[in-house]
Design an enzyme around this catalytic site. Sequence first.
Site, PDB file in Angstrom:
ATOM      1  N   LYS A  17      32.501  50.975 -16.687  1.00 16.57           N
ATOM      2  CA  LYS A  17      32.261  51.918 -15.581  1.00 16.57           C
ATOM      3  C   LYS A  17      31.412  53.090 -16.057  1.00 16.57           C
ATOM      4  CE  LYS A  17      36.449  50.625 -13.122  1.00 16.57           C
ATOM      5  NZ  LYS A  17      37.898  50.782 -12.972  1.00 16.57           N
ATOM      6  N   GLN A  71      42.447  55.127 -13.837  1.00 15.75           N
ATOM      7  CA  GLN A  71      42.530  53.689 -14.128  1.00 15.75           C
ATOM      8  C   GLN A  71      43.988  53.221 -14.055  1.00 15.75           C
ATOM      9  OE1 GLN A  71      39.808  51.594 -14.735  1.00 15.75           O
ATOM     10  NE2 GLN A  71      41.338  49.978 -14.628  1.00 15.75           N
ATOM     11  N   ASP A 111      38.291  55.231  -5.390  1.00 19.00           N
ATOM     12  CA  ASP A 111      38.977  53.933  -5.366  1.00 19.00           C
ATOM     13  C   ASP A 111      39.517  53.633  -3.962  1.00 19.00           C
ATOM     14  OD1 ASP A 111      38.976  52.228  -7.508  1.00 19.00           O
ATOM     15  OD2 ASP A 111      40.652  53.207  -8.550  1.00 19.00           O
TER      16      ASP A 111
END
Length: 296
Positions: A54, A98, A121
């Site tokens: 990422k 994460q 997200d």
Amino acid sequence: MAANIIDGKAFAATVREKVAGHVTRLKEEHDITPGLAVVLVGEDPASQVYVRSKGKQTVEVGMNSFEHKLDAETSEADLLALIDKLNNDPTVHGILVQLPLPKHLDEDLVINSIAPEKDVDGFHISNVGLLGTGQKSMVPCTPLGCLMMLRDYHGSLSGMDAVVIGRSNIVGKPMAQLLLGDSCTVTIAHSRTKDLPEVVRRADIVVAAVGRPEMVPGDWIKEGATVIDVGINRIERDGKNKLVGDVDFASCAERAGAITPVPGGVGPMTIACLLANTVTACCRANNLAEPEGLTA
Ligand code: NAD
């Protein structure tokens, strides 16, 4: 019938190119550089790989990448304090924590402490509610990537029968909401669904997000249907490690009209959509026109 292969790797490259173009415009015309903060708690090897990837792709499209690596023992209070700092940092437009988090941390509490407009997200309860009510939201990256590929392949999805296998909060449920938003007739199937093969057989679009290697055989697929395989399963075959999806690619490709491979299908689209969401969040934060074709 031999299915058309939907090349997620190539499609993701075009999404990244679009994102990079918008980043350049934001820099040149507005002196703004979009920034993505990624928070990793602990040393889960798969998470470390994702975070590295990422960060690398964020920099490649010209955005700022801020990585925060915290020990596995980090307290909830310290993690929440970091998120609060990032929420208030104007150079940070997207925040991603994460997952999974170490067991002692409350995932829902942590995700819901991210400012919804920076929640790239799309897991914050406000974004879930906005998506569910058809309002502008941050959309979870994996289902967004699936939707982009479906729209690109079919144009309009209106009136199509879609079956989503899997009801997780990160893939199955938001995928179903997005398909509903595009006027599909949507069924969500799961581990308790009765006669799954018959349910799947009526679908024009099948999205498999289960986490069971090659669980969907070709004879579940309606002739000409489009199959989107979200699964990423590591298996050992002929003494070698292999990555396979939730559908049996060979037999499904015989009957499907189009299918995504694993690897090279949904996977690459997920990070591309994270970058797309970050540029979208940056435009919204600065009251600028949103890039077209990068949101739901
Ligand atoms: P999850 O474990 O949270 O959910 C799995 C779902 O599958 C559950 O809702 C369950 O009801 C359903 N299920 C389990 N067994 C079933 C069965 N026999 N029949 C029908 N349904 C069944 O998983 P998830 O997080 O949604 O991920 C699903 C898969 O997608 C995994 O392989 C994961 O690695 C992969 N994934 C890929 C990406 C990507 O970027 N490509 C992103 C997220 C997840």
